[in-house]
Scaffold this active site. Structure first.
Site, short mmCIF file in Angstrom:
data_model
loop_
_atom_site.label_atom_id
_atom_site.label_comp_id
_atom_site.label_asym_id
_atom_site.label_seq_id
_atom_site.Cartn_x
_atom_site.Cartn_y
_atom_site.Cartn_z
N GLU A 183 0.84 -1.19 0.00
CA GLU A 183 0.00 0.00 0.00
C GLU A 183 0.88 1.25 0.00
O GLU A 183 2.11 1.18 0.07
CB GLU A 183 -0.97 -0.05 1.18
N ARG A 187 -3.61 10.63 -14.14
CA ARG A 187 -4.67 9.62 -14.06
C ARG A 187 -4.90 9.13 -12.63
O ARG A 187 -5.85 8.40 -12.38
CB ARG A 187 -4.31 8.43 -14.96
N LYS A 232 0.70 4.14 -5.25
CA LYS A 232 1.48 2.91 -5.28
C LYS A 232 2.57 2.95 -6.35
O LYS A 232 3.09 1.90 -6.75
CB LYS A 232 0.54 1.73 -5.51
N ASN A 279 -6.33 -2.68 0.34
CA ASN A 279 -7.38 -3.43 1.01
C ASN A 279 -7.38 -3.24 2.53
O ASN A 279 -8.43 -3.23 3.16
CB ASN A 279 -7.23 -4.92 0.68
#
Length: 269
Positions: free
Chosen positions: A3, A121, A52, A162
């Site tokens: 992460e 993006r 990331k 997550n």
């Protein structure tokens, strides 16, 4: 997959060890050989992370973009260099240390416009000082998608994975299925502030800890968590175990191919 805090820790480490001086770049595996040949001997001017993604900047010579993906990893060691072990995509050698990159999803040399397009993006990164939470909010407040889905969308918020997704929703008592457009601005601001806090602690200590002091094992007498991810958490990978606050069994379901964890009582609608 690592992460965002992991990439920021790597950026900080590589800045300290390699930035500001000429470095040697090679590709023992061979898949990055042409790019390495163009960079070796050049000054690594700066290193930064966005979500990331990790960026090694070499001024006019371009930027190495690394995305670790599921299997990528850097290993660090002091000089002298050792023989490569395994498939080393990129080796970076500085004055005192060297680092080997293995198994990344991306390791590529980009031009400045290509870097700008890639970053454009991505959503705002809670760990960056230039992050604009309003930009993320504009996406969230118009979306029918669940907040659990939106937090994992790197074009909405960059760097959340997550673990942070599950934990911040638990800490803010938000049901994961809540549509983005049903969130109040006040609640979104609380989620964003908590992400900044949790991820900042992740950078500081090198693991994900989300549990308040009053719920720590040494206070409650429960056994410490034993998991390869490390850290004390409320719901992540605790399916079927009692909630640390209300004792309700933690629930799990699959969302977009990833496991989602929550407490049905603490995060009720």
């Amino acid at each position: 997959m690592p992460e965002g805090h992991t990439l920021h820790r790597l950026a900080r480490l590589h800045r300290r060890r390699y930035a500001g001086t000429p470095v040697r770049v090679s590709s023992p595996q061979g898949r990055f050989s042409a790019e390495a040949a163009a960079l070796t001997g050049q000054v690594l001017t700066s290193v930064e992370a966005h979500g990331k993604h990790l960026f090694h900047h070499y001024g006019p010579h371009g930027t190495v973009h690394v995305h670790l993906g599921l299997y990528g990893m850097f290993t660090e060691a002091v000089l002298p260099v050792a023989e490569p072990v395994g498939q080393v995509r990129m080796r970076l050698v500085g004055r005192t240390h060297f680092t080997d990159l293995r198994g990344p999803t991306r390791c590529e040399l980009l031009s400045a416009p290509e870097v700008e397009a890639l970053v454009g993006r991505l959503g705002p990164d809670p760990l960056r000082s230039d992050a604009d939470p309003d930009r993320a909010w504009r996406r969230v407040c118009r979306s029918r998608a669940s907040v659990a889905t939106l937090l994992m969308d790197q074009s909405v918020v960059a760097g959340v994975g997550n673990v942070y997704r599950a934990e911040v929703l638990y800490r803010q008592r938000v049901p994961p299925a809540t549509p983005g457009r049903s969130l109040s601005r006040e609640r979104w601001d609380a989620i964003w502030a908590d992400l900044r806090h949790l991820m900042g602690e992740g950078v500081r200590v090198g693991r994900i800890d989300t549990v308040a002091e009053e719920h720590h094992p040494d206070v409650t007498g429960r056994r410490p968590r034993n998991d390869r991810h490390g850290g004390e958490v409320y719901v992540y990978r605790r399916a079927g175990q009692p909630c640390l606050v209300c004792d309700t069994p933690v629930a799990r379901t699959e969302l977009a191919g990833r496991n989602l964890y929550w407490c049905p009582a603490c995060q009720s609608a």
